[in-house]
Design a protein around this motif. Sequence first.
Motif, PDB file in Angstrom:
ATOM      1  N   GLN A  39      77.819   5.338  36.937  1.00 15.73           N
ATOM      2  CA  GLN A  39      76.492   5.723  37.628  1.00 15.73           C
ATOM      3  C   GLN A  39      75.916   6.840  36.828  1.00 15.73           C
ATOM      4  OE1 GLN A  39      74.886   4.004  39.751  1.00 15.73           O
ATOM      5  NE2 GLN A  39      73.159   5.430  39.834  1.00 15.73           N
ATOM      6  N   GLU A  75      72.243   7.203  35.229  1.00 17.75           N
ATOM      7  CA  GLU A  75      71.211   8.051  35.496  1.00 17.75           C
ATOM      8  C   GLU A  75      70.859   8.834  34.502  1.00 17.75           C
ATOM      9  OE1 GLU A  75      72.757  10.218  38.998  1.00 17.75           O
ATOM     10  OE2 GLU A  75      72.633   8.338  40.222  1.00 17.75           O
ATOM     11  N   ARG A  99      71.121  -1.499  33.768  1.00 22.41           N
ATOM     12  CA  ARG A  99      71.643  -1.658  34.998  1.00 22.41           C
ATOM     13  C   ARG A  99      71.532  -3.427  35.317  1.00 22.41           C
ATOM     14  NH1 ARG A  99      71.139   1.455  39.526  1.00 22.41           N
ATOM     15  NH2 ARG A  99      69.950   2.990  38.266  1.00 22.41           N
TER      16      ARG A  99
END
Length: 105
Positions: free
Chosen positions: A16, A20, A34
């Motif tokens: 994660q 980002e 993703r």
Amino acid sequence: MLKVYSKMVGVLGRMQGVLEQIERRDRDLGNQLRRAGSSVALNIAEGSGSHGGTRLARYRTALGSARETGACLDVAVAFGYVREVDPGVLAELDEVRAMLATLVR
């Protein structure tokens, strides 16, 4: 559910932060990462509920998506979007790919 499914969901959670970072620099590459990562888990889940050739096809698709996930991470490092990816995440992704390769043999 297969052990490989749980391992991949763990990889997704641990990715994660790097995801980002990538999305801040390149939204398209972040979206690709993703989608590829999600595809691995989703195809493993679908394959585990399938039979015969359909099961094998889902696991093959999951393996391809796992390879794509790794390539997205490699590209992000090559382009300088991230300095490095956590070696533990890469090792777990390698384990997922190895487990899937065994399932499709």
